[in-house]
Enzyme design. Sequence first.
Site, PDB file in Angstrom:
ATOM      1  N   LYS A  24       0.836  -1.222   0.000  1.00 35.54           N
ATOM      2  CA  LYS A  24       0.000   0.000   0.000  1.00 35.54           C
ATOM      3  C   LYS A  24       0.864   1.264   0.000  1.00 35.54           C
ATOM      4  O   LYS A  24       0.638   2.177  -0.790  1.00 35.54           O
ATOM      5  CB  LYS A  24      -0.943   0.014   1.220  1.00 35.54           C
ATOM      6  CG  LYS A  24      -1.898  -1.172   1.285  1.00 35.54           C
ATOM      7  CD  LYS A  24      -2.827  -1.123   2.483  1.00 35.54           C
ATOM      8  CE  LYS A  24      -2.116  -1.209   3.822  1.00 35.54           C
ATOM      9  NZ  LYS A  24      -1.442  -2.501   4.085  1.00 35.54           N
ATOM     10  N   ARG A  83     -10.019   0.937   8.226  1.00 39.64           N
ATOM     11  CA  ARG A  83      -9.638  -0.420   8.585  1.00 39.64           C
ATOM     12  C   ARG A  83     -10.741  -1.138   9.343  1.00 39.64           C
ATOM     13  O   ARG A  83     -10.574  -2.308   9.696  1.00 39.64           O
ATOM     14  CB  ARG A  83      -8.437  -0.357   9.523  1.00 39.64           C
ATOM     15  CG  ARG A  83      -7.120  -0.713   8.876  1.00 39.64           C
ATOM     16  CD  ARG A  83      -6.095  -0.521   9.966  1.00 39.64           C
ATOM     17  NE  ARG A  83      -4.879  -1.211   9.753  1.00 39.64           N
ATOM     18  CZ  ARG A  83      -3.826  -0.701   9.129  1.00 39.64           C
ATOM     19  NH1 ARG A  83      -3.885   0.476   8.576  1.00 39.64           N
ATOM     20  NH2 ARG A  83      -2.718  -1.395   9.041  1.00 39.64           N
ATOM     21  N   ARG A  89      11.537  -5.653   4.643  1.00 35.25           N
ATOM     22  CA  ARG A  89      11.322  -4.214   4.483  1.00 35.25           C
ATOM     23  C   ARG A  89      12.302  -3.368   5.300  1.00 35.25           C
ATOM     24  O   ARG A  89      12.578  -3.645   6.451  1.00 35.25           O
ATOM     25  CB  ARG A  89       9.893  -3.859   4.921  1.00 35.25           C
ATOM     26  CG  ARG A  89       9.695  -2.359   5.098  1.00 35.25           C
ATOM     27  CD  ARG A  89       8.276  -1.961   5.163  1.00 35.25           C
ATOM     28  NE  ARG A  89       7.557  -2.613   6.237  1.00 35.25           N
ATOM     29  CZ  ARG A  89       6.242  -2.567   6.342  1.00 35.25           C
ATOM     30  NH1 ARG A  89       5.520  -1.935   5.445  1.00 35.25           N
ATOM     31  NH2 ARG A  89       5.655  -3.169   7.347  1.00 35.25           N
ATOM     32  N   ARG A 123      11.005  -1.235  10.924  1.00 33.64           N
ATOM     33  CA  ARG A 123       9.893  -0.927  11.826  1.00 33.64           C
ATOM     34  C   ARG A 123       9.834  -1.891  13.005  1.00 33.64           C
ATOM     35  O   ARG A 123       9.992  -3.098  12.840  1.00 33.64           O
ATOM     36  CB  ARG A 123       8.582  -0.972  11.054  1.00 33.64           C
ATOM     37  CG  ARG A 123       8.120   0.414  10.671  1.00 33.64           C
ATOM     38  CD  ARG A 123       7.012   0.392   9.686  1.00 33.64           C
ATOM     39  NE  ARG A 123       5.848  -0.353  10.159  1.00 33.64           N
ATOM     40  CZ  ARG A 123       4.751  -0.484   9.432  1.00 33.64           C
ATOM     41  NH1 ARG A 123       4.676   0.073   8.238  1.00 33.64           N
ATOM     42  NH2 ARG A 123       3.731  -1.168   9.887  1.00 33.64           N
ATOM     43  N   ARG A 140      -1.164  -8.548  13.505  1.00 27.83           N
ATOM     44  CA  ARG A 140      -1.636  -7.585  12.496  1.00 27.83           C
ATOM     45  C   ARG A 140      -2.473  -8.281  11.436  1.00 27.83           C
ATOM     46  O   ARG A 140      -3.496  -7.757  11.001  1.00 27.83           O
ATOM     47  CB  ARG A 140      -0.440  -6.863  11.852  1.00 27.83           C
ATOM     48  CG  ARG A 140       0.157  -5.794  12.773  1.00 27.83           C
ATOM     49  CD  ARG A 140       1.567  -5.413  12.397  1.00 27.83           C
ATOM     50  NE  ARG A 140       1.693  -4.886  11.057  1.00 27.83           N
ATOM     51  CZ  ARG A 140       2.848  -4.809  10.392  1.00 27.83           C
ATOM     52  NH1 ARG A 140       3.965  -5.224  10.958  1.00 27.83           N
ATOM     53  NH2 ARG A 140       2.873  -4.317   9.189  1.00 27.83           N
TER      54      ARG A 140
HETATM   55  P1  AP5 Z   1       4.805  -1.614   1.815  1.00 27.26           P
HETATM   56  O1  AP5 Z   1       4.458  -0.769   0.650  1.00 27.26           O
HETATM   57  O2  AP5 Z   1       5.558  -1.025   2.944  1.00 27.26           O
HETATM   58  O3  AP5 Z   1       3.492  -2.390   2.339  1.00 27.26           O
HETATM   59  P2  AP5 Z   1       2.203  -1.849   3.080  1.00 27.26           P
HETATM   60  O4  AP5 Z   1       1.015  -2.525   2.468  1.00 27.26           O
HETATM   61  O5  AP5 Z   1       2.206  -0.364   3.130  1.00 27.26           O
HETATM   62  O6  AP5 Z   1       2.456  -2.519   4.483  1.00 27.26           O
HETATM   63  P3  AP5 Z   1       2.384  -1.965   5.970  1.00 27.26           P
HETATM   64  O7  AP5 Z   1       3.050  -3.040   6.794  1.00 27.26           O
HETATM   65  O8  AP5 Z   1       2.935  -0.582   6.075  1.00 27.26           O
HETATM   66  O9  AP5 Z   1       0.890  -1.985   6.232  1.00 27.26           O
HETATM   67  P4  AP5 Z   1       0.227  -2.080   7.572  1.00 27.26           P
HETATM   68  O10 AP5 Z   1      -1.163  -1.939   7.149  1.00 27.26           O
HETATM   69  O11 AP5 Z   1       0.554  -3.269   8.377  1.00 27.26           O
HETATM   70  O12 AP5 Z   1       0.919  -0.876   8.423  1.00 27.26           O
HETATM   71  P5  AP5 Z   1       0.437   0.593   8.755  1.00 27.26           P
HETATM   72  O13 AP5 Z   1       1.637   1.443   8.782  1.00 27.26           O
HETATM   73  O14 AP5 Z   1      -0.707   0.999   7.912  1.00 27.26           O
HETATM   74  O15 AP5 Z   1       5.619  -2.888   1.225  1.00 27.26           O
HETATM   75  C1  AP5 Z   1       6.171  -3.858   2.104  1.00 27.26           C
HETATM   76  C2  AP5 Z   1       7.538  -4.311   1.574  1.00 27.26           C
HETATM   77  O16 AP5 Z   1       7.355  -5.054   0.362  1.00 27.26           O
HETATM   78  C3  AP5 Z   1       8.511  -3.173   1.231  1.00 27.26           C
HETATM   79  O17 AP5 Z   1       9.801  -3.584   1.568  1.00 27.26           O
HETATM   80  C4  AP5 Z   1       8.376  -3.032  -0.308  1.00 27.26           C
HETATM   81  O18 AP5 Z   1       9.572  -2.560  -0.898  1.00 27.26           O
HETATM   82  C5  AP5 Z   1       8.064  -4.454  -0.732  1.00 27.26           C
HETATM   83  N1  AP5 Z   1       7.153  -4.541  -1.882  1.00 27.26           N
HETATM   84  C6  AP5 Z   1       6.058  -3.749  -2.132  1.00 27.26           C
HETATM   85  N2  AP5 Z   1       5.450  -4.139  -3.280  1.00 27.26           N
HETATM   86  C7  AP5 Z   1       6.163  -5.209  -3.740  1.00 27.26           C
HETATM   87  C8  AP5 Z   1       6.031  -6.046  -4.899  1.00 27.26           C
HETATM   88  N3  AP5 Z   1       5.032  -5.850  -5.805  1.00 27.26           N
HETATM   89  N4  AP5 Z   1       6.928  -7.049  -5.068  1.00 27.26           N
HETATM   90  C9  AP5 Z   1       7.934  -7.249  -4.169  1.00 27.26           C
HETATM   91  N5  AP5 Z   1       8.126  -6.480  -3.062  1.00 27.26           N
HETATM   92  C10 AP5 Z   1       7.239  -5.471  -2.848  1.00 27.26           C
HETATM   93  O19 AP5 Z   1      -0.128   0.398  10.233  1.00 27.26           O
HETATM   94  C11 AP5 Z   1       0.709   0.097  11.324  1.00 27.26           C
HETATM   95  C12 AP5 Z   1      -0.107   0.025  12.606  1.00 27.26           C
HETATM   96  O20 AP5 Z   1      -0.729   1.298  12.856  1.00 27.26           O
HETATM   97  C13 AP5 Z   1      -1.266  -0.970  12.592  1.00 27.26           C
HETATM   98  O21 AP5 Z   1      -0.846  -2.266  12.949  1.00 27.26           O
HETATM   99  C14 AP5 Z   1      -2.223  -0.339  13.621  1.00 27.26           C
HETATM  100  O22 AP5 Z   1      -1.807  -0.621  14.932  1.00 27.26           O
HETATM  101  C15 AP5 Z   1      -2.044   1.139  13.381  1.00 27.26           C
HETATM  102  N6  AP5 Z   1      -3.005   1.697  12.413  1.00 27.26           N
HETATM  103  C16 AP5 Z   1      -2.709   2.271  11.199  1.00 27.26           C
HETATM  104  N7  AP5 Z   1      -3.832   2.673  10.577  1.00 27.26           N
HETATM  105  C17 AP5 Z   1      -4.866   2.355  11.405  1.00 27.26           C
HETATM  106  C18 AP5 Z   1      -6.275   2.502  11.305  1.00 27.26           C
HETATM  107  N8  AP5 Z   1      -6.854   3.059  10.206  1.00 27.26           N
HETATM  108  N9  AP5 Z   1      -7.029   2.066  12.342  1.00 27.26           N
HETATM  109  C19 AP5 Z   1      -6.476   1.509  13.436  1.00 27.26           C
HETATM  110  N10 AP5 Z   1      -5.142   1.322  13.591  1.00 27.26           N
HETATM  111  C20 AP5 Z   1      -4.345   1.755  12.584  1.00 27.26           C
END
Ligand code: AP5
Length: 217
Positions: free
Chosen positions: A13, A88, A127, A161, A172
């Site tokens: 994402k 979410r 990552r 992270r 998660r």
């Molecule tokens: P990346 O692009 O970083 O993936 P992502 O989908 O953004 O993954 P996240 O882990 O950031 O999502 P998340 O939803 O767990 O975390 P968030 O920060 O939102 O890609 C991942 C890796 O793969 C990278 O190394 C990239 O280079 C590689 N890659 C990408 N595409 C690729 C491809 N096509 N092929 C190969 N490699 C690839 O949330 C963190 C925490 O915050 C949550 O756990 C929760 O506690 C809280 N939180 C955030 N938002 C909310 C909400 N709305 N409500 C409640 N709690 C929330």
Amino acid sequence: PVLILLGPPGAGKGTQARKLEQAFGLVQLSTGDMLRAAVAEGTEAGREAAAVMAAGGLVSDGIVTAILAERLDAPDCAQGVILDGFPRTRAQAEALDALLAAREQRLTAALSLEVDDAAMVDRIAGRFACAACGEGYHDTAKRPRREGLCDRCEGTEFTRRADDRAETVSARLAAYRRETAPLAAYYAAQGALRRVDAMNSIDTVAAELAAVVTRAT
Ligand code: AP5
Ligand code: ZN
């Protein structure tokens, strides 16, 4: 346009949101990044969120929705936004509908990044990011073009992270399955859901998303 990126942890994402920002002149709004910033600053919301995030749970709908709503009204968001990691939960999706209605805006599309569990785990495990500008990388899929130097800002320090440890990742994923996966049906019912195969390379997924967004706008 108002775009939502849906998908499990590690689906890509954040990676794709930054590509869409550049391609369409939109602003990425990542609630994960906003919460990590709040934790780092030690704000009241950040203190409440820190333990939940460390355990891989979901921060309360009230905190997250308030943080997002404030950001949505910033002048730089007038061109359009990509919501990365929000909504979410069903309550957040309904809150977003109300926020958009109050601004006489409508959702352009909810883009669902579809990946299998093995890819998700591999992507999270590999990552890392530039400590200075936040540019994201991966141990095998996306290394800096020059070893040890950020492509974007030439920074030399990289971070991983705290919530990317194996124990937290399974929490998660469980939260995703329970609370977030059902939102696909919510957006399908609004006619807004667009599924994209996110098992392909970063550039292939980006091209497919760009085509979907062009058709939707
Ligand atoms: P990346 O692009 O970083 O993936 P992502 O989908 O953004 O993954 P996240 O882990 O950031 O999502 P998340 O939803 O767990 O975390 P968030 O920060 O939102 O890609 C991942 C890796 O793969 C990278 O190394 C990239 O280079 C590689 N890659 C990408 N595409 C690729 C491809 N096509 N092929 C190969 N490699 C690839 O949330 C963190 C925490 O915050 C949550 O756990 C929760 O506690 C809280 N939180 C955030 N938002 C909310 C909400 N709305 N409500 C409640 N709690 C929330
Ligand atoms: Zn950098």
